[in-house]
Motif scaffolding. Structure first.
Motif, PDB file in Angstrom:
ATOM      1  N   SER A  26       7.251   3.939   4.286  1.00  0.00           N
ATOM      2  CA  SER A  26       6.383   5.063   4.629  1.00  0.00           C
ATOM      3  C   SER A  26       7.157   6.368   4.788  1.00  0.00           C
ATOM      4  CB  SER A  26       5.611   4.757   5.912  1.00  0.00           C
ATOM      5  OG  SER A  26       4.912   3.545   5.774  1.00  0.00           O
ATOM      6  N   TYR A  27       8.409   6.283   5.266  1.00  0.00           N
ATOM      7  CA  TYR A  27       9.241   7.497   5.360  1.00  0.00           C
ATOM      8  C   TYR A  27       9.458   8.076   3.959  1.00  0.00           C
ATOM      9  CZ  TYR A  27      10.399   5.335   9.903  1.00  0.00           C
ATOM     10  OH  TYR A  27      10.337   4.726  11.139  1.00  0.00           O
ATOM     11  N   LYS A  28       9.689   7.197   3.026  1.00  0.00           N
ATOM     12  CA  LYS A  28       9.854   7.620   1.625  1.00  0.00           C
ATOM     13  C   LYS A  28       8.554   8.248   1.109  1.00  0.00           C
ATOM     14  CE  LYS A  28      11.575   7.405  -2.684  1.00  0.00           C
ATOM     15  NZ  LYS A  28      12.663   8.299  -3.137  1.00  0.00           N
ATOM     16  N   LEU A  29       7.430   7.639   1.467  1.00  0.00           N
ATOM     17  CA  LEU A  29       6.121   8.159   1.068  1.00  0.00           C
ATOM     18  C   LEU A  29       5.911   9.578   1.591  1.00  0.00           C
ATOM     19  CD1 LEU A  29       3.163   8.018   0.069  1.00  0.00           C
ATOM     20  CD2 LEU A  29       2.611   6.726   2.141  1.00  0.00           C
ATOM     21  N   LEU A  45       0.838  -1.204   0.000  1.00  0.00           N
ATOM     22  CA  LEU A  45       0.000   0.000   0.000  1.00  0.00           C
ATOM     23  C   LEU A  45       0.873   1.254   0.000  1.00  0.00           C
ATOM     24  CD1 LEU A  45      -2.696   1.501   0.259  1.00  0.00           C
ATOM     25  CD2 LEU A  45      -2.592   1.129   2.724  1.00  0.00           C
ATOM     26  N   ALA A  46       1.910   1.268   0.837  1.00  0.00           N
ATOM     27  CA  ALA A  46       2.822   2.420   0.890  1.00  0.00           C
ATOM     28  C   ALA A  46       3.506   2.643  -0.460  1.00  0.00           C
ATOM     29  CB  ALA A  46       3.858   2.215   1.992  1.00  0.00           C
ATOM     30  N   GLU A  47       3.939   1.554  -1.087  1.00  0.00           N
ATOM     31  CA  GLU A  47       4.588   1.644  -2.412  1.00  0.00           C
ATOM     32  C   GLU A  47       3.634   2.252  -3.444  1.00  0.00           C
ATOM     33  OE1 GLU A  47       7.663   0.909  -3.243  1.00  0.00           O
ATOM     34  OE2 GLU A  47       8.425  -0.790  -2.074  1.00  0.00           O
ATOM     35  N   GLN A  48       2.379   1.790  -3.425  1.00  0.00           N
ATOM     36  CA  GLN A  48       1.396   2.272  -4.392  1.00  0.00           C
ATOM     37  C   GLN A  48       1.034   3.733  -4.151  1.00  0.00           C
ATOM     38  OE1 GLN A  48      -0.065   0.786  -7.211  1.00  0.00           O
ATOM     39  NE2 GLN A  48       1.598  -0.676  -6.867  1.00  0.00           N
ATOM     40  N   LEU A  49       0.988   4.129  -2.885  1.00  0.00           N
ATOM     41  CA  LEU A  49       0.643   5.523  -2.569  1.00  0.00           C
ATOM     42  C   LEU A  49       1.701   6.484  -3.100  1.00  0.00           C
ATOM     43  CD1 LEU A  49      -0.813   5.301   1.064  1.00  0.00           C
ATOM     44  CD2 LEU A  49      -2.059   5.575  -1.080  1.00  0.00           C
ATOM     45  N   ILE A  50       2.954   6.053  -3.100  1.00  0.00           N
ATOM     46  CA  ILE A  50       4.028   6.891  -3.671  1.00  0.00           C
ATOM     47  C   ILE A  50       3.728   7.178  -5.144  1.00  0.00           C
ATOM     48  CG2 ILE A  50       6.477   6.957  -4.312  1.00  0.00           C
ATOM     49  CD1 ILE A  50       7.045   5.289  -1.772  1.00  0.00           C
ATOM     50  N   LEU A  51       3.291   6.146  -5.869  1.00  0.00           N
ATOM     51  CA  LEU A  51       2.957   6.305  -7.295  1.00  0.00           C
ATOM     52  C   LEU A  51       1.693   7.132  -7.484  1.00  0.00           C
ATOM     53  CD1 LEU A  51       3.611   2.609  -8.432  1.00  0.00           C
ATOM     54  CD2 LEU A  51       5.128   4.560  -8.749  1.00  0.00           C
ATOM     55  N   LEU A  52       0.736   6.966  -6.567  1.00  0.00           N
ATOM     56  CA  LEU A  52      -0.551   7.660  -6.686  1.00  0.00           C
ATOM     57  C   LEU A  52      -0.443   9.170  -6.472  1.00  0.00           C
ATOM     58  CD1 LEU A  52      -3.009   5.192  -4.882  1.00  0.00           C
ATOM     59  CD2 LEU A  52      -2.830   5.651  -7.325  1.00  0.00           C
ATOM     60  N   LEU A  53       0.661   9.631  -5.877  1.00  0.00           N
ATOM     61  CA  LEU A  53       0.831  11.065  -5.641  1.00  0.00           C
ATOM     62  C   LEU A  53       0.731  11.868  -6.937  1.00  0.00           C
ATOM     63  CD1 LEU A  53       3.768  11.088  -3.037  1.00  0.00           C
ATOM     64  CD2 LEU A  53       1.324  11.396  -2.588  1.00  0.00           C
ATOM     65  N   ASP A  54       1.140  11.251  -8.052  1.00  0.00           N
ATOM     66  CA  ASP A  54       1.112  11.947  -9.345  1.00  0.00           C
ATOM     67  C   ASP A  54      -0.297  12.074  -9.916  1.00  0.00           C
ATOM     68  OD1 ASP A  54       3.830  12.354  -9.391  1.00  0.00           O
ATOM     69  OD2 ASP A  54       4.257  10.475 -10.434  1.00  0.00           O
ATOM     70  N   LEU A  55      -1.235  11.293  -9.385  1.00  0.00           N
ATOM     71  CA  LEU A  55      -2.586  11.260  -9.968  1.00  0.00           C
ATOM     72  C   LEU A  55      -3.568  12.204  -9.283  1.00  0.00           C
ATOM     73  CD1 LEU A  55      -3.131   7.425 -10.542  1.00  0.00           C
ATOM     74  CD2 LEU A  55      -2.153   9.106 -12.103  1.00  0.00           C
ATOM     75  N   TYR A  56      -3.181  12.736  -8.119  1.00  0.00           N
ATOM     76  CA  TYR A  56      -4.135  13.527  -7.345  1.00  0.00           C
ATOM     77  C   TYR A  56      -3.621  14.941  -7.050  1.00  0.00           C
ATOM     78  CZ  TYR A  56      -6.661   9.155  -6.662  1.00  0.00           C
ATOM     79  OH  TYR A  56      -7.355   7.988  -6.871  1.00  0.00           O
ATOM     80  N   SER A  57      -4.557  15.827  -6.763  1.00  0.00           N
ATOM     81  CA  SER A  57      -4.216  17.227  -6.474  1.00  0.00           C
ATOM     82  C   SER A  57      -3.616  17.344  -5.075  1.00  0.00           C
ATOM     83  CB  SER A  57      -5.479  18.087  -6.555  1.00  0.00           C
ATOM     84  OG  SER A  57      -6.373  17.738  -5.499  1.00  0.00           O
ATOM     85  N   GLN A  93      12.105   9.048  16.896  1.00  0.00           N
ATOM     86  CA  GLN A  93      13.018   8.394  15.951  1.00  0.00           C
ATOM     87  C   GLN A  93      12.449   8.460  14.527  1.00  0.00           C
ATOM     88  OE1 GLN A  93      13.232   4.045  15.575  1.00  0.00           O
ATOM     89  NE2 GLN A  93      15.376   4.159  16.191  1.00  0.00           N
ATOM     90  N   THR A  94      11.131   8.270  14.412  1.00  0.00           N
ATOM     91  CA  THR A  94      10.465   8.367  13.103  1.00  0.00           C
ATOM     92  C   THR A  94      10.709   9.738  12.481  1.00  0.00           C
ATOM     93  OG1 THR A  94       8.725   6.764  13.664  1.00  0.00           O
ATOM     94  CG2 THR A  94       8.189   8.382  11.966  1.00  0.00           C
ATOM     95  N   PHE A  95      10.626  10.797  13.313  1.00  0.00           N
ATOM     96  CA  PHE A  95      10.855  12.155  12.815  1.00  0.00           C
ATOM     97  C   PHE A  95      12.259  12.299  12.236  1.00  0.00           C
ATOM     98  CE2 PHE A  95      12.237  16.578  13.420  1.00  0.00           C
ATOM     99  CZ  PHE A  95      11.259  17.234  12.680  1.00  0.00           C
ATOM    100  N   VAL A  96      13.241  11.731  12.930  1.00  0.00           N
ATOM    101  CA  VAL A  96      14.635  11.807  12.468  1.00  0.00           C
ATOM    102  C   VAL A  96      14.789  11.091  11.122  1.00  0.00           C
ATOM    103  CG1 VAL A  96      17.022  11.174  12.978  1.00  0.00           C
ATOM    104  CG2 VAL A  96      15.530  11.963  14.812  1.00  0.00           C
ATOM    105  N   PHE A  97      14.186   9.914  11.006  1.00  0.00           N
ATOM    106  CA  PHE A  97      14.291   9.149   9.763  1.00  0.00           C
ATOM    107  C   PHE A  97      13.597   9.856   8.592  1.00  0.00           C
ATOM    108  CE2 PHE A  97      14.867   5.032  12.360  1.00  0.00           C
ATOM    109  CZ  PHE A  97      16.241   5.047  12.146  1.00  0.00           C
ATOM    110  N   ILE A  98      12.453  10.493   8.868  1.00  0.00           N
ATOM    111  CA  ILE A  98      11.754  11.242   7.812  1.00  0.00           C
ATOM    112  C   ILE A  98      12.619  12.418   7.363  1.00  0.00           C
ATOM    113  CG2 ILE A  98       9.761  12.730   7.317  1.00  0.00           C
ATOM    114  CD1 ILE A  98       8.082  10.869   9.103  1.00  0.00           C
ATOM    115  N   CYS A  99      13.229  13.110   8.333  1.00  0.00           N
ATOM    116  CA  CYS A  99      14.127  14.227   8.002  1.00  0.00           C
ATOM    117  C   CYS A  99      15.302  13.747   7.153  1.00  0.00           C
ATOM    118  CB  CYS A  99      14.654  14.883   9.280  1.00  0.00           C
ATOM    119  SG  CYS A  99      13.421  15.872  10.144  1.00  0.00           S
ATOM    120  N   GLN A 100      15.825  12.579   7.514  1.00  0.00           N
ATOM    121  CA  GLN A 100      16.946  12.000   6.755  1.00  0.00           C
ATOM    122  C   GLN A 100      16.538  11.761   5.302  1.00  0.00           C
ATOM    123  OE1 GLN A 100      18.315   8.206   8.258  1.00  0.00           O
ATOM    124  NE2 GLN A 100      19.377   7.722   6.360  1.00  0.00           N
TER     125      GLN A 100
END
Length: 281
Positions: free
Chosen positions: A219-222, A180-192, A260-267
């Motif tokens: 999800s961090y990538k997402l 689901l996370a992988e697909q959501l990354i791709l779906l970003l291009d389809l929505y406003s 820790q999640t915040f640090v990884f997202i920032c990374q």
């Protein structure tokens, strides 16, 4: 006998995409001139339940596996020959048959075009979304491939259903959430930007707090891609709101795992150049 078997039935109306048949005649008609009619009739008869029970219990699965190839060979102008068979297979009692169709529905959509997809495939697709996880994973793996073929208004209808993918028959099925996370990354291009902020952001935040690290890493990538997309949108207020929420939800979280999640997202945001450095700071 050979002559009658190999006799092609030619009809000019079959060759055009806008067939002159009325809808009712089209449903009844199984006539085409691409392959020998006897061969097609033999294929269509494979979905007969009595045949499946007496000849081979796997025959419906093989039939489902071959259907996109048959549809491609016959062409979209002859879809009326296969429509009933497809619907029969899509409601087959065996989940393996439905799963086979779920994995190939995006390919069939390309073959049929947007009008036939909207009329004949979308209802089947919607049924698969509510099926067993073994079937749902088929549509989930190619969610972006299918949704990009739909018109924008039809595509937006699925925004309300994406949340349902977070719920699975077995909560330990973490690969489902990773997909689901992988697909959501791709779906970003389809929505406003607004749709991303309103509908995809809550799902992304939920996935960032998943119990399984593999799901969290995707999800961090997402989230980083979401930040990039919203920042590039005009105006970029959604990106500012998103970053404020990241600080509030994760940076100031009372649990160490949230911080820790915040640090990884920032990374990830930094490594992928999702923001200009002054904005990142």
């Amino acid at each position: 006998n050979m002559d009658s078997t190999l006799h092609y039935i030619h009809n000019d109306s079959d060759l055009s995409t806008n067939s002159s048949f009325s809808p009712e005649e089209e449903r009844k008609s199984k006539v085409q001139d691409v392959v020998p009619q006897a061969l097609l009739d033999q294929y269509l008869s494979m979905t007969d339940p009595s045949r499946a029970q007496t000849v081979d219990t796997e025959i419906a699965k093989h039939c489902a596996y071959s259907l996109p190839g048959v549809a491609l060979t016959l062409g979209r102008q002859n879809w009326h020959c296969l429509k009933d068979t497809y619907e029969t297979l899509a409601s087959d009692m065996q989940w393996k048959v439905r799963r086979t169709l779920a994995f190939s529905i995006h390919e069939l959509a390309v073959i049929l075009g947007d009008q036939l997809t909207a009329g004949d495939l979308v209802p089947v697709f919607n049924g698969f979304l509510k099926d067993l996880d073994e079937v749902r994973i088929g549509v989930l793996k190619h969610l972006h491939d299918f949704l990009k073929l739909l018109h924008l208004d039809k595509r937006r209808e699925y925004l309300y259903q994406l949340q349902e993918f977070l719920v699975t028959d077995n909560s330990r099925n973490w690969r489902f959430r990773a997909e689901l996370a992988e697909q959501l990354i791709l779906l970003l291009d389809l929505y406003s930007a607004r749709d991303i902020y309103d509908y995809l952001r809550p799902i992304a935040f939920s996935l960032c707090a998943d119990k399984v690290s593999s799901v969290r890493w995707i999800s961090y990538k997402l989230v980083s891609e979401m930040v990039k997309k919203l920042y590039m949108a005009s105006p970029s207020t959604f990106a500012t709101d998103l970053m404020s929420e990241l600080v509030e939800k994760f940076c100031r979280c009372h649990k160490w795992s949230g911080r820790q999640t915040f640090v990884f997202i920032c990374q990830t945001i930094s490594e992928d150049d999702c923001l200009p450095m002054d904005q990142f700071a």
